[in-house]
Design an enzyme around this catalytic site. Sequence first.
Site, PDB file in Angstrom:
ATOM      1  N   ASP A   1       0.850  -1.198   0.000  1.00  0.00           N
ATOM      2  CA  ASP A   1       0.000   0.000   0.000  1.00  0.00           C
ATOM      3  C   ASP A   1       0.881   1.241   0.000  1.00  0.00           C
ATOM      4  OD1 ASP A   1      -2.063   1.849   0.326  1.00  0.00           O
ATOM      5  OD2 ASP A   1      -3.175   0.519   1.669  1.00  0.00           O
TER       6      ASP A   1
ATOM      7  N   SER B   1      -4.779  -4.438   2.237  1.00  0.00           N
ATOM      8  CA  SER B   1      -4.043  -4.022   3.429  1.00  0.00           C
ATOM      9  C   SER B   1      -4.633  -4.635   4.690  1.00  0.00           C
ATOM     10  CB  SER B   1      -4.059  -2.494   3.550  1.00  0.00           C
ATOM     11  OG  SER B   1      -3.442  -1.906   2.437  1.00  0.00           O
TER      12      SER B   1
ATOM     13  N   HIS C   1      -0.458   4.568   0.249  1.00  0.00           N
ATOM     14  CA  HIS C   1      -1.184   5.745   0.724  1.00  0.00           C
ATOM     15  C   HIS C   1      -0.744   6.107   2.137  1.00  0.00           C
ATOM     16  CE1 HIS C   1      -3.657   3.870  -2.403  1.00  0.00           C
ATOM     17  NE2 HIS C   1      -3.914   5.102  -2.748  1.00  0.00           N
TER      18      HIS C   1
END
Length: 925
Positions: A450, A503, A452
Site C-alpha cells: 500500500d 491491506s 497511501h
Amino acid sequence: MPSIPRLLRLSGTEAYNHTPDKNFLMIGERTNVAGSPRFRKLIQHDQLEEALEIARQQVENGANVIDICFDDGLIDGKAMMARFLDLIQAEPDIQAVPIMVDSSKWEIIEEGLKHLQGKGIVNSISLKEGEDKFREYARHILNYGAAVVVMAFDEEGQAATYEDKCRICERAYRILVDEVGFPPEDIIFDPNILTVATGIDEHNNYALDFINATRWIKENLPFAKVSGGVSNISFSFRGNNPVREAMHSAFLYHATRAGMDMGIVNAGMLEVYDEIPRHLLEAVEDVLLNKDPGATERLLDLAEEFKGQGAKKIVEDLSWRDQSVEKRLEHSLLKGIDKFIDLDTEEALAKYEKPLSVIEGPLMDGMGIVGDLFGAGKMFLPQVVKSARVMKKSVAWLEPFMEKEKEIKIATKTAALLEKDPSLDPARARQLAARSFSNGKVIMATVKGDVHDIGKNIVGVVLTCNGFEVIDLGVMVPCDKILDAVEEHDADIIGLSGLITPSLDEMITVAREAEKRGFGKKGIPILIGGATTSAAHTAIKIAGHYSGPLVHVLDASRSVPVTTALLSEDKARFISENEEKHRKAREKFSGGPKRESIPLAEARANQVLIDWANYRPPVPEFTDTRTIKSQSLRELANYIDWTPFFHTWELRGVWDPETETLKTKNEEGAKVARELYREAKEILEKIISEKRFTASGIYGFFPAFADGDDIVLPDQGVTFHTLRQQQKKKGKPNYALSDFVAPMTRGVTVPVTSPSIPDHLGGFVVGIHGADEWAAELRAENHLDEALMVQALADRLAEAFAELLHHRARIAWGIERPGQFTQSELIHEKYQGIRPAPGYPSQPDHTEKPILFDLLNATEEIGVSLTESCAMHPGSAVCGLYFSHPDSHYFQINDLQKDQIEDYAVRKGMDVEEVEKWLGPWLGY
C-alpha cells in the site's frame, strides 16, 4: 403583391424581426439553470420573484431572447416551465422579448410551447434518436408555430469536425424543408461550439471548424440561421473572467463575420473587441484560429497576468511581539507563525541556558495548550499541523546544542535507575531513561503493498505535537521491518495504516507475527487505521490473532486520547472497555440478524430488465485509446471537488463553491476552512505556475458485450468480471455491472458483434506525478503543513482528472454536449453514465485492475503502476471503467455467498481461497 422577405420573425409582446441590419441576436443564458448557479438555487428554493429579476436583468443588459431551462434533477422541469412562463406574462418588460424554451426532454419543451406568448424558439432537436423521432418533433414544433434550434448530432454522435458539422446540418435541413415543410428561415443550426485550449491536439481546431462550418451553412443552406453556446469555447479558463470575456468577444468577432446570427451569451459580460489588450487579443486569436501548436501554452502563461488583481493589503498586527519570550513562543505555536521562531528560540536559549529546558519548558507548554484545545474541539487539524511545523523548526534550531545535553541527562537518569535497582540491566536502564523524556514511542507504517500515507502522516504530526516520539517507516513496509523497528527502538505502540482492502489482510499478518515475537504478552498495543479499516473488521478479523491491546482509531483526532490512555495508569480500564466493544461486535456479527441472501442463480434471474432489442447504444467518436502525457493543471483545477479536501483535514461539512464557505454548524470550523482554502489556492497556484506536478492519463473505448456476469471485449480478447448482489430484495433487481452492457444477444438471435452499432465499454487510468517527491522535500525542511497540503491537493487533482476525463469521454460518446452541465452538476454526477473503480462498492475486487492496466498499457504509457496488492503508484491515481447506459448507476456489493465465490473463481481462473482473501470484507459466510 410584393413578396414578404424571408426573415426569422419572433415575438414576445413585441415583434422581433431579424433583418440584415441586425448584426447579432443575443440570447441571454442566465435564466438557464445550467448557465447560472444563482438562478438554479433560486428555482430550487421556489424563490421565483428573485428568479424573475434575473430575467429582467438579462433584458436590461441587451438580450434579444432569453433562454429558459429547468433541466435539473432536483427540479420538476415540466411544472416549473409552466409556472415560470405564466409568471413572465405578468411582467411587461420581460414578456416583451421572445422566449427560447430549452430542455433535453420533449415533455418539458411541449409544456413550454403551451405556455408561450408570441413566437418563441425551441432548443433543441437533433437526429440523435433517428429520423423518425426528428420528423415527429419537428412537426409538433411547426404546429405550435415556433422556430427551432437543430443540434449537429446524429445517430453516430456529436459533430466535432468541420466535415461532420456540414454533413449533419445538410441532412437535417433536407428533412425539415423537403419532407416536413418547415420554413427554412425558422431553422437555427447549432454546429457545436466546443472547448479549445484543453491540451488535446484534436481540440485545437474546434473554434475554426465552427467558424468554417458556419460559413458553409450560410452559403449552402438558404435562409438557415446559425447559433451556439459561446461560453463553451472558454471552459479551459473557468475562474479567469478577463480571459474568458476576451475569448468570447474575439470568437464572436470572427464567427459573426462568417455568418453566425445569434448565440447564447451572458449579455452583461462581453468585452468590447477593440478594448481587449492587444497582447491578450493576439494570444486569444492564435488559439481560436489555431495558428500554431504553442498557442495554448502561450495563452495559459499570459492568463496569469489577468488573475487576482486588486487584492487588499493587510496590515500585520505585531503587538504580540511586546510580550515575554514564553508568551511569544506560545503565540507562534497557537497561530502557526514561524516568521520569528528562530529569533525567539535563540532568546529563550539565552534565558534558559539549556536547549532541553527550552523544549521541556515554553515549547512543550505551548504544545500542551495546542493539544488541549484540539482535544476540546477548539482548534482544528489544519491549525495543529501548522503548530507542529513551528515546533519542528524551533527544535531543529536547537538540535546542534541539544545532543550533548540530552546525553548528559540520559546518563544521569540511567545512573539514578541503576543506583535504585542494581540488578537492572544497564542497557535496559538506559532505554527507560531515554523513554522518560517523551510521552511514548510510536512505530508507524503503511503496510506492505500500500502506498497511501497522508492519513498516517497527519496522525504522526498530531502525536508529535502531543509529546510522542514518532518513528515513521513510510509506505509499503514489510511485516518484518515493522516488527524489527519495534524491537530496535523499544517502542511503546505500533500504528498500522492502509487504504486498499488487501491491506486488511496484511494487518492480520502483522498481528500474527507480532504475537509470535511475544509482543502480545508484553502488552504492546497495535493501532489500526485507514480508509478501509473499521472497528467491526478490527474486532472480528484481526483481534483474534493478537493477545495484546488492538484498537481501531477512526481519525487523527482520536489518536491522542487512545495513545495517552494506553500508556496511562488507567490503561487497564481502557483495554477492558475496548475488549468489551470487540466482544459485542463479534456477537453482533455471529448471532445478530443478518440480511437474507439468495442463491446466485436466483440473483441472476432477478437482474435488471433492459429492453436491449430496442436500444441503440451510443457510438464513441473513436475506439482504442487516447493518451494525455501532460494534462493542463489549470484546467484540472476547475474540476476539483473541494468537499473531500476538507474532510482530509477533518473539517466536516459541504463546500459551497459560490460563496467559498464550508457549510457546517461549527462556525469556527468554517473560519478555519476559509483560511485553509486560501492557503490551498496559493499552493495550487504554485503547483500550476511552477509545473510541480505532471498529470498523465489514458482512456479508451472498446466494442463490448455482456456474457452473463462478465463483460467481453472481443476485439481485444479481454474479459472483465463483475459481482452480483445476493441480498434478498422486494421489488428491486440484484445488480451487477455487466447488466449495463448489451448482452451477446439483445432479445434476438444476432450477436452483439454483428450489428452496425455495437455497445462499448470505456476504461481510464490517471495519475499525478511529482507530489510524493515534493512532499518529502518539504518534510525534510520541516514544512509539515505544506507537505500534507501538497499530498491532499495531488489527491484532489487526481480525482479532478478522473472527472474531466469522464466528461470528455461522455462528449466523445455523444451522450453529453459541452457545457450541458455546470461544474456543481458535474461534481454531483447529474450526468448519464458511471465510472466505477475496482476496489470500490460496485466491484470490490482489486484484481480487476491488472486487466484494465494491461488493456490500456497504462504503466508504459503514463507511468502509473500497480503494487503486488494492486495499489496504484503514485498514490494520487484513479482508474475505472466507463458505462454509458442511461440506467447505469452505482450500487453496493455485500454478503457474497459461497456459490458466487466459487463461480467467480472459475471465471477468473483463481483458487477459491485466493478469491476469499481478496474479497474477505464482503463475504457473507
